[in-house]
Design a protein around this motif. Structure first.
Motif, PDB file in Angstrom:
ATOM      1  N   ASP A 180       0.703  -1.124   0.143  1.00 49.80           N
ATOM      2  CA  ASP A 180      -0.191  -0.063  -0.001  1.00 49.80           C
ATOM      3  C   ASP A 180       0.754   1.407  -0.139  1.00 49.80           C
ATOM      4  OD1 ASP A 180      -2.161  -1.522   0.068  1.00 49.80           O
ATOM      5  OD2 ASP A 180      -2.850  -1.316   2.143  1.00 49.80           O
ATOM      6  N   GLU A 181       1.973   1.230   0.794  1.00 45.97           N
ATOM      7  CA  GLU A 181       2.872   2.369   0.714  1.00 45.97           C
ATOM      8  C   GLU A 181       3.531   2.625  -0.589  1.00 45.97           C
ATOM      9  OE1 GLU A 181       4.834   5.819   1.736  1.00 45.97           O
ATOM     10  OE2 GLU A 181       3.243   4.719   2.700  1.00 45.97           O
ATOM     11  N   ILE A 182       3.754   1.447  -1.054  1.00 44.26           N
ATOM     12  CA  ILE A 182       4.614   1.676  -2.589  1.00 44.26           C
ATOM     13  C   ILE A 182       3.325   2.178  -3.757  1.00 44.26           C
ATOM     14  CG2 ILE A 182       5.536   0.793  -4.583  1.00 44.26           C
ATOM     15  CD1 ILE A 182       6.619  -1.228  -2.409  1.00 44.26           C
ATOM     16  N   TYR A 183       2.160   1.768  -3.418  1.00 46.35           N
ATOM     17  CA  TYR A 183       0.958   2.240  -4.251  1.00 46.35           C
ATOM     18  C   TYR A 183       0.897   3.859  -3.959  1.00 46.35           C
ATOM     19  CZ  TYR A 183      -1.244  -2.179  -5.357  1.00 46.35           C
ATOM     20  OH  TYR A 183      -1.502  -3.470  -5.668  1.00 46.35           O
ATOM     21  N   ARG A 184       0.865   4.222  -2.832  1.00 54.63           N
ATOM     22  CA  ARG A 184       0.784   5.616  -2.502  1.00 54.63           C
ATOM     23  C   ARG A 184       1.817   6.326  -3.315  1.00 54.63           C
ATOM     24  NH1 ARG A 184      -1.650   3.769   2.280  1.00 54.63           N
ATOM     25  NH2 ARG A 184       0.345   3.512   3.434  1.00 54.63           N
ATOM     26  N   ARG A 185       3.234   5.971  -3.206  1.00 56.32           N
ATOM     27  CA  ARG A 185       4.343   6.839  -3.718  1.00 56.32           C
ATOM     28  C   ARG A 185       4.317   6.851  -5.221  1.00 56.32           C
ATOM     29  NH1 ARG A 185       9.479   6.047   0.283  1.00 56.32           N
ATOM     30  NH2 ARG A 185       8.329   6.266   2.101  1.00 56.32           N
ATOM     31  N   ILE A 186       3.693   5.870  -5.815  1.00 60.34           N
ATOM     32  CA  ILE A 186       3.626   5.684  -7.349  1.00 60.34           C
ATOM     33  C   ILE A 186       2.441   6.719  -7.644  1.00 60.34           C
ATOM     34  CG2 ILE A 186       2.935   3.998  -9.371  1.00 60.34           C
ATOM     35  CD1 ILE A 186       4.222   1.696  -7.769  1.00 60.34           C
ATOM     36  N   ALA A 187       1.317   6.554  -7.047  1.00 63.09           N
ATOM     37  CA  ALA A 187       0.183   7.599  -7.287  1.00 63.09           C
ATOM     38  C   ALA A 187       0.690   8.964  -7.275  1.00 63.09           C
ATOM     39  CB  ALA A 187      -0.885   7.432  -6.511  1.00 63.09           C
ATOM     40  N   ALA A 188       1.473   9.125  -6.102  1.00 62.42           N
ATOM     41  CA  ALA A 188       1.860  10.510  -5.892  1.00 62.42           C
ATOM     42  C   ALA A 188       2.858  10.975  -7.049  1.00 62.42           C
ATOM     43  CB  ALA A 188       2.480  10.607  -4.402  1.00 62.42           C
ATOM     44  N   GLY A 189       3.802  10.137  -7.256  1.00 61.94           N
ATOM     45  CA  GLY A 189       4.729  10.223  -8.360  1.00 61.94           C
ATOM     46  C   GLY A 189       4.131  10.603  -9.660  1.00 61.94           C
ATOM     47  N   ALA A 190       3.113   9.630  -9.944  1.00 64.89           N
ATOM     48  CA  ALA A 190       2.407   9.974 -11.339  1.00 64.89           C
ATOM     49  C   ALA A 190       1.826  11.188 -11.433  1.00 64.89           C
ATOM     50  CB  ALA A 190       1.560   8.809 -11.626  1.00 64.89           C
ATOM     51  N   ASN A 191       0.893  11.713 -10.441  1.00 68.81           N
ATOM     52  CA  ASN A 191       0.176  12.791 -10.440  1.00 68.81           C
ATOM     53  C   ASN A 191       1.011  14.155 -10.504  1.00 68.81           C
ATOM     54  OD1 ASN A 191      -2.235  11.711 -10.173  1.00 68.81           O
ATOM     55  ND2 ASN A 191      -2.179  11.758  -7.914  1.00 68.81           N
ATOM     56  N   ARG A 192       2.338  13.902  -9.976  1.00 69.67           N
ATOM     57  CA  ARG A 192       3.185  15.183  -9.931  1.00 69.67           C
ATOM     58  C   ARG A 192       3.770  15.246 -11.450  1.00 69.67           C
ATOM     59  NH1 ARG A 192       6.437  18.913  -7.449  1.00 69.67           N
ATOM     60  NH2 ARG A 192       8.387  18.817  -8.012  1.00 69.67           N
ATOM     61  N   ALA A 193       3.991  13.951 -11.923  1.00 69.25           N
ATOM     62  CA  ALA A 193       4.669  14.044 -13.145  1.00 69.25           C
ATOM     63  C   ALA A 193       3.497  14.758 -14.381  1.00 69.25           C
ATOM     64  CB  ALA A 193       5.171  12.854 -13.563  1.00 69.25           C
ATOM     65  N   VAL A 194       2.574  14.120 -14.277  1.00 70.44           N
ATOM     66  CA  VAL A 194       1.264  14.533 -15.142  1.00 70.44           C
ATOM     67  C   VAL A 194       0.962  16.034 -14.906  1.00 70.44           C
ATOM     68  CG1 VAL A 194      -0.826  13.911 -14.065  1.00 70.44           C
ATOM     69  CG2 VAL A 194      -0.492  13.768 -16.549  1.00 70.44           C
ATOM     70  N   GLY A 195       1.284  16.453 -13.703  1.00 68.28           N
ATOM     71  CA  GLY A 195       0.637  17.977 -13.327  1.00 68.28           C
ATOM     72  C   GLY A 195       1.377  18.960 -14.199  1.00 68.28           C
ATOM     73  N   PHE A 196       2.747  18.827 -14.664  1.00 68.46           N
ATOM     74  CA  PHE A 196       3.358  19.455 -15.581  1.00 68.46           C
ATOM     75  C   PHE A 196       2.638  19.930 -16.905  1.00 68.46           C
ATOM     76  CE2 PHE A 196       6.558  18.199 -12.512  1.00 68.46           C
ATOM     77  CZ  PHE A 196       7.198  19.434 -12.125  1.00 68.46           C
ATOM     78  N   TYR A 197       1.753  18.925 -17.313  1.00 68.42           N
ATOM     79  CA  TYR A 197       1.296  19.091 -18.641  1.00 68.42           C
ATOM     80  C   TYR A 197      -0.136  19.593 -18.511  1.00 68.42           C
ATOM     81  CZ  TYR A 197       5.242  15.884 -19.339  1.00 68.42           C
ATOM     82  OH  TYR A 197       6.369  15.199 -19.639  1.00 68.42           O
ATOM     83  N   GLY A 198      -0.727  19.676 -17.443  1.00 67.70           N
ATOM     84  CA  GLY A 198      -2.273  20.280 -17.520  1.00 67.70           C
ATOM     85  C   GLY A 198      -3.169  19.301 -17.205  1.00 67.70           C
ATOM     86  N   ALA A 199      -4.333  19.929 -17.040  1.00 68.50           N
ATOM     87  CA  ALA A 199      -5.544  19.074 -16.854  1.00 68.50           C
ATOM     88  C   ALA A 199      -6.170  18.204 -17.799  1.00 68.50           C
ATOM     89  CB  ALA A 199      -6.731  19.937 -16.307  1.00 68.50           C
ATOM     90  N   ASP A 200      -5.571  18.372 -18.849  1.00 68.94           N
ATOM     91  CA  ASP A 200      -5.941  17.721 -19.931  1.00 68.94           C
ATOM     92  C   ASP A 200      -5.165  16.294 -20.282  1.00 68.94           C
ATOM     93  OD1 ASP A 200      -8.098  19.359 -20.741  1.00 68.94           O
ATOM     94  OD2 ASP A 200      -6.761  20.617 -22.156  1.00 68.94           O
ATOM     95  N   TYR A 201      -4.307  16.149 -19.409  1.00 64.28           N
ATOM     96  CA  TYR A 201      -3.437  14.965 -19.701  1.00 64.28           C
ATOM     97  C   TYR A 201      -3.765  14.040 -18.354  1.00 64.28           C
ATOM     98  CZ  TYR A 201      -1.022  17.228 -23.289  1.00 64.28           C
ATOM     99  OH  TYR A 201      -0.453  17.807 -24.463  1.00 64.28           O
ATOM    100  N   ALA A 202      -3.524  12.700 -18.731  1.00 61.94           N
ATOM    101  CA  ALA A 202      -3.412  11.697 -17.786  1.00 61.94           C
ATOM    102  C   ALA A 202      -2.404  10.669 -17.746  1.00 61.94           C
ATOM    103  CB  ALA A 202      -4.904  10.964 -17.737  1.00 61.94           C
ATOM    104  N   VAL A 203      -2.286   9.789 -16.610  1.00 60.15           N
ATOM    105  CA  VAL A 203      -1.321   8.764 -16.315  1.00 60.15           C
ATOM    106  C   VAL A 203      -1.938   7.540 -16.389  1.00 60.15           C
ATOM    107  CG1 VAL A 203       0.807   7.723 -15.296  1.00 60.15           C
ATOM    108  CG2 VAL A 203       0.656  10.232 -15.651  1.00 60.15           C
ATOM    109  N   ASN A 204      -1.481   6.568 -17.324  1.00 62.34           N
ATOM    110  CA  ASN A 204      -2.001   5.133 -17.101  1.00 62.34           C
ATOM    111  C   ASN A 204      -0.741   4.237 -16.467  1.00 62.34           C
ATOM    112  OD1 ASN A 204      -3.291   2.683 -17.476  1.00 62.34           O
ATOM    113  ND2 ASN A 204      -3.098   2.616 -19.844  1.00 62.34           N
ATOM    114  N   VAL A 205      -1.036   3.619 -15.472  1.00 61.75           N
ATOM    115  CA  VAL A 205      -0.088   2.923 -14.825  1.00 61.75           C
ATOM    116  C   VAL A 205      -0.453   1.346 -14.703  1.00 61.75           C
ATOM    117  CG1 VAL A 205       1.176   2.620 -12.590  1.00 61.75           C
ATOM    118  CG2 VAL A 205       0.337   4.886 -13.160  1.00 61.75           C
ATOM    119  N   SER A 206       0.412   0.756 -15.410  1.00 54.65           N
ATOM    120  CA  SER A 206       0.172  -0.787 -15.237  1.00 54.65           C
ATOM    121  C   SER A 206       1.230  -1.675 -14.643  1.00 54.65           C
ATOM    122  CB  SER A 206       0.167  -1.426 -16.720  1.00 54.65           C
ATOM    123  OG  SER A 206       1.489  -1.044 -17.278  1.00 54.65           O
TER     124      SER A 206
END
Length: 245
Positions: A180-206
């Motif tokens: 669960d802690e790794i999940y949280r860190r992956i989610a936080a990292g993905a959200n931060r990364a996509v935040g540089f591109y704006g609200a029209d962008y998203a991340v797909n994590v597999s």
């Protein structure tokens, strides 16, 4: 409470003695850090950026108790005498004796006679291989010295001796507990990364359904990860173009 362990890859101590396996609790239990699921080399340079770095829980060292007394009955009795001496001394030294190749089980006075005697390389020579486990409260050097001092303090019996057969190895208690802690860190990292591109962008994590993997990063620390893939791009259909594993 019984302690259960999983040895994820063979430690270079030959074919160790194995106790009869019993039903243990669900989950991995305690695993050998350098025996990681993906054979990741020590301090690899291409591990994922997102993960969890932690202090190891314990350290183990392989040892062998052997005798070359000609009479087989006497030889085995000598090995058991040394093994019982180690069991007597272990509690006061805060050390535990364990055995196994996949799932490690404590060696006790109730089950030590189940350990297998093995050929030790010469005629009329037998041995029993076990591991010594100590909690890792300080440096690896301190843990190693404690185990070596313990080995030196065990008296031989007849021609039987106890000897170190390998170096120190780290362990993790139930690495799946960090999922669960790794999940949280992956989610936080993905959200931060996509935040540089704006609200029209998203991340797909597999890859989040994969098992937790681990590798050693120092003498006392390890790194828990998932092997994940990230895709990011426009929220429009077919917008995710870039892939990072």
């Amino acid at each position: 409470m019984k302690l259960w362990y999983l040895l994820a890859a063979a430690v270079a101590i030959g074919a160790p003695s194995v106790l009869a396996q019993q039903a243990g609790p669900a989950g991995l239990g305690e695993v050998i850090v350098t025996g990681n699921r993906f054979n990741t080399r020590y301090a690899q340079q291409d591990r994922p950026v997102v993960g969890l770095r932690r202090q190891a829980d314990a350290a183990v060292m392989p040892v062998s108790i052997s005798s070359d007394t000609r009479d087989e009955t006497t030889r085995k009795k000598e090995i058991h005498t040394v093994l019982l001496a180690a069991l007597d001394r272990a509690p006061d030294a805060d050390i535990e004796l364990v055995s196994g190749t996949v799932q490690l089980s404590p060696v006790t006075k109730a089950n030590y006679q189940e350990l297998q005697f093995q050929y030790a390389g010469r005629v009329d020579t037998s041995k029993t291989d076990i591991m010594l486990r100590v909690k890792l409260a300080g440096s690896a050097a301190v843990a190693e010295k404690k185990l070596i001092d313990f080995i030196k303090a065990i008296s031989g019996s007849g021609r039987a001796t106890i000897d170190k057969t390998g170096g120190l190895t780290l362990t993790i208690v139930n690495p799946d507990q960090y999922r669960d802690e790794i999940y949280r860190r992956i989610a936080a990292g993905a959200n931060r990364a996509v935040g540089f591109y704006g609200a029209d962008y998203a991340v797909n994590v597999s890859g989040l359904d994969r098992a937790v993997a681990w590798s050693q990063v120092s003498n006392t620390r390890y790194f828990c990860i998932f092997r994940t893939a990230f895709q990011w791009g426009s929220r429009a259909p077919g917008g995710c173009r870039r892939t990072l594993t």
